[in-house]
Design an enzyme around this catalytic site. Structure first.
Site, short mmCIF file in Angstrom:
data_model
loop_
_atom_site.label_atom_id
_atom_site.label_comp_id
_atom_site.label_asym_id
_atom_site.label_seq_id
_atom_site.Cartn_x
_atom_site.Cartn_y
_atom_site.Cartn_z
N ARG A 254 0.82 -1.21 0.00
CA ARG A 254 0.00 0.00 0.00
C ARG A 254 0.86 1.27 0.00
O ARG A 254 0.42 2.30 -0.51
CB ARG A 254 -0.95 0.00 1.21
N ASP A 305 30.01 0.60 1.84
CA ASP A 305 29.61 1.03 3.19
C ASP A 305 30.55 0.41 4.21
O ASP A 305 30.15 0.04 5.32
CB ASP A 305 28.16 0.65 3.48
#
Length: 417
Positions: A254, A305
């Site tokens: 959603r 990273d």
């Protein structure tokens, strides 16, 4: 794959000394395969004065022959890798080693060339303002025989504390006075190339655009942002997502959050949303790598990273605030099974990504070269083997292992067999 060097000069120095130390001679790399124009081609690479040159005018206008010919033994020549997010390595932590930051950055820059990295952005995690004021002006602009420094990646402190990860919560700030807040926090914006922030925490709609106008890439991360928050930030000028899937809302049907930007139809026409992704075999599941690659391949950027334990041998190391233990290619808080960051070098990330996604060798290389260069808008200088670009490149074998690394046409690393 043996590299053999033949020079025409009668000077007393050895051919290897000539080729390893000089960028002024005209160099011809032969018996090689070039990563160029999104494919691998059989061609020679010509280098002079630190740049890749077009051989035609050299032949027909200057009537000049190569001073040295380098037989590459069939190796792949690729642009040098570019790492946009790296927190340190080789025992150095960019955010904590304030008193020795110049030496620390130099140590990392010289170490990175072993993994084919020729340019990088030293990354500072969320820190107190006085740390930024101390560190930023002291980071060197360049390091002899080391990877080039493109500018600083400020990962914070304007992030969401709910997605702080390993960032110290007491140092997190809000942008309460627009651009002046950032100037006061960092002391100066001059050395900063990337700023990671949480878009839902940006209340001034002009801040992102003002940063972009100053040549700073705005990245979205460490965030609870909805898709609409992310779309609004992109419309204001943000172009990068920091370590996709990590420190953000998980994908939901959603509201897909920042991950949804990979397929958003609200991105301005002609603009690419780039995203860093960690393919160290630990932080991002192979299925997630495949989803990202298949959904938005043109925006994918490999980042390490990496933390201070990158490049260190197995064992316990006392770095920064916590003792770390390196074992089986992973970094843990010593005495625990808690992971504390990535230690996979860029060449390993490229190999892991290529295997996980079954993408082409060219694409895997471009995800660590062309794409980060495009993200920073430096693709005319870095990230390709095009004529006129910087002669930053890496020789690779068929398993994408680094054979040698070259910066500005000078060999800065050779792998010892």
């Amino acid at each position: 794959m043996d590299v053999r060097i033949k020079c025409n000069s009668e000077e007393p120095e050895s051919p290897e000394q000539k080729i390893l130390a000089s960028s002024q001679r005209l160099l011809q790399f032969t018996n090689c395969r070039l990563v160029r124009d999104h494919r691998i081609i059989h061609d020679d690479l010509w280098v002079r004065d630190g740049r890749i040159v077009n051989p035609e005018p050299v032949f027909f206008d200057e009537r000049t022959k190569a001073h040295c010919r380098i037989d590459c033994g069939g190796a792949i020549i690729a642009p040098g890798y570019i790492d946009l997010q790296i927190n340190g390595g080789y025992g150095v932590d960019f955010s904590y080693d304030t008193e020795t930051i110049e030496e620390g950055v130099a140590t990392v820059a010289r170490g990175l060339v072993k993994s084919g990295v020729t340019s990088f952005c030293p990354t500072l995690v969320t820190s107190p303002s006085d740390s930024y004021h101390t560190i930023l002006p002291r980071i060197p602009a360049e390091v002899p025989k080391g990877a080039g420094i493109l500018g600083i990646h400020a990962e914070g402190p304007f992030i969401n504390p709910q997605k702080k990860g390993a960032h110290p919560e007491h140092c997190i700030q809000t942008i309460d006075k627009g651009l002046s807040t950032l100037k006061e926090t960092y002391g100066s914006l001059e050395r900063i190339k990337i700023i990671t922030l949480a878009p839902e925490k940006v209340t001034d709609p002009e801040v992102i655009g003002q940063l972009v106008e100053r040549g700073i890439t705005v990245a979205l991360g460490h965030s609870m942002a909805s898709l609409s928050d992310g779309e609004r930030a992109v419309q204001q000028g943000a172009t990068l997502i920091t370590h996709l899937f990590n420190a953000m809302l998980p994908f939901h049907h959603r509201d897909p959050g920042l991950v949804g930007l990979l397929a958003s139809d609200a991105v301005p026409h002609g603009r690419t949303v780039y995203f860093g992704i960690i393919s160290d075999g630990v932080h991002t599941h192979p299925a997630a790598l495949r989803i990202a690659y298949r959904t938005h391949p043109q925006g994918l950027i490999l980042v390490t990273d990496a933390i201070s334990a990158l490049g260190l041998e197995e064992g316990v190391h006392h770095i920064g605030q916590l003792p770390l233990q390196v074992k089986q290619g992973k970094a843990f808080i010593a005495g625990t099974e808690t992971l504390c960051g990535s230690i996979a070098p860029m060449d390993e990330c490229v190999r892991i990504f290529q295997k996980a996604t079954d993408c082409s060798v060219v694409y895997a290389i471009e995800a660590a070269t062309l794409h980060p260069a495009q993200c920073l808008k430096i693709e005319k200088q870095k990230g390709t083997l095009d004529f006129g670009s910087d002669a930053d490149f890496v020789l690779l074998d068929d398993q994408l292992r680094v054979l040698s690394t070259w910066i500005a046409g000078v060999c800065v690393h050779r792998t010892v067999k």
